[in-house]
Design an enzyme around this catalytic site. Structure first.
Site, PDB file in Angstrom:
ATOM      1  N   ARG A  39      -4.979 -40.278  52.125  1.00 40.87           N
ATOM      2  CA  ARG A  39      -4.008 -40.896  52.032  1.00 40.87           C
ATOM      3  C   ARG A  39      -2.447 -41.100  51.857  1.00 40.87           C
ATOM      4  NH1 ARG A  39      -5.613 -43.885  45.961  1.00 40.87           N
ATOM      5  NH2 ARG A  39      -3.938 -42.870  44.984  1.00 40.87           N
ATOM      6  N   SER A 108     -14.987 -49.134  51.094  1.00 43.63           N
ATOM      7  CA  SER A 108     -14.976 -49.848  49.641  1.00 43.63           C
ATOM      8  C   SER A 108     -15.698 -50.777  49.242  1.00 43.63           C
ATOM      9  CB  SER A 108     -13.486 -49.214  49.383  1.00 43.63           C
ATOM     10  OG  SER A 108     -12.281 -48.298  49.404  1.00 43.63           O
ATOM     11  N   LYS A 137      -4.199 -45.539  41.148  1.00 43.54           N
ATOM     12  CA  LYS A 137      -4.365 -46.237  42.107  1.00 43.54           C
ATOM     13  C   LYS A 137      -3.887 -47.510  41.082  1.00 43.54           C
ATOM     14  CE  LYS A 137      -6.865 -48.732  45.379  1.00 43.54           C
ATOM     15  NZ  LYS A 137      -7.867 -48.910  46.320  1.00 43.54           N
TER      16      LYS A 137
END
Length: 218
Positions: A39, A108, A137
């Site tokens: 990521r 997700s 996040k």
């Protein structure tokens, strides 16, 4: 082959604690990570491709796959095993069209409604959350908690009983067991591994908690 999500280790240059992502990958895989997710929300495309290739080199021969968060183009060019897409990223249908039938595609999921609408014939696993609060996040939504996770898992089980589900957000060795008890098959983590002084030992401890909870559930 069913995707093993018991310990989905997310590696992110912004939370690597001074290590290269390749070194971090090597350590967490040695500790028992079963899936690596790259990521990088702010990195340049070329840099991400180089990072993905370096991670793939570390993973060669381990049997542990690499998926790239969001960036289908990076996964395609770097030869990664697949992608993980959010609700605002490329659609799973388009990712599958680009990457082919053998690629791993994860998605997700935050609500029961999204679980009921997910294209399960195109997905290899789902990440459900955020279960707990997290600082790794920006997330405008409140945590769903273990009860919310349980409801979403139940929605998936009603549609496809053997779909791998991993809980995500704020999970560590101290709170992973309830995530598995709620029906998840594994956990996706960042800081619980990458920000520790010994990521390999942290991975080993977390994997042990997950395996014990899975055994108890069965």
């Amino acid at each position: 082959m069913k995707t093993d999500v018991r310990l989905n280790a997310i590696v992110d240059p912004e939370r690597a604690n001074g290590r290269s992502l390749a070194d971090l990958t090597r350590l967490v895989v040695a500790g028992g990570a079963t899936l690596i997710q790259l990521r990088d929300k702010h990195g340049a495309t070329r840099q991400m491709i180089e990072q993905a290739r370096a991670i793939m080199a570390v993973l060669a021969g381990t049997g542990v796959p690499l998926v790239v968060n969001d960036r289908v183009d990076v996964a395609l060019i770097a030869g990664a095993d697949g992608v993980h897409v959010g609700q605002e990223d490329m659609r799973a249908e388009d990712a599958r069209r680009l990457l082919g039938p053998k690629a791993i595609i994860g998605q997700s999921i935050k609500t029961v409604a999204l679980a009921n609408a997910a294209p399960l014939d195109l997905l290899d696993y789902v990440g459900v959350g955020g279960v707990y609060a997290t600082t790794s996040k920006d997330n405008p939504n409140a945590p769903i908690g273990v009860s919310g996770l349980r409801d979403i898992v139940a929605a998936f089980r009603a549609r496809k009983r053997d779909l791998p589900v991993c809980g995500i957000a704020g999970i560590d060795a101290g709170n992973a067991a309830p995530v598995i008890e709620a029906g998840a098959d594994g956990v996706a983590v960042i800081s619980a591994l990458s920000m520790k002084s010994d990521p390999q030992a942290a991975a080993r401890e977390l994997r042990s908690v997950v395996d014990a909870a899975l055994k108890a559930r069965s």
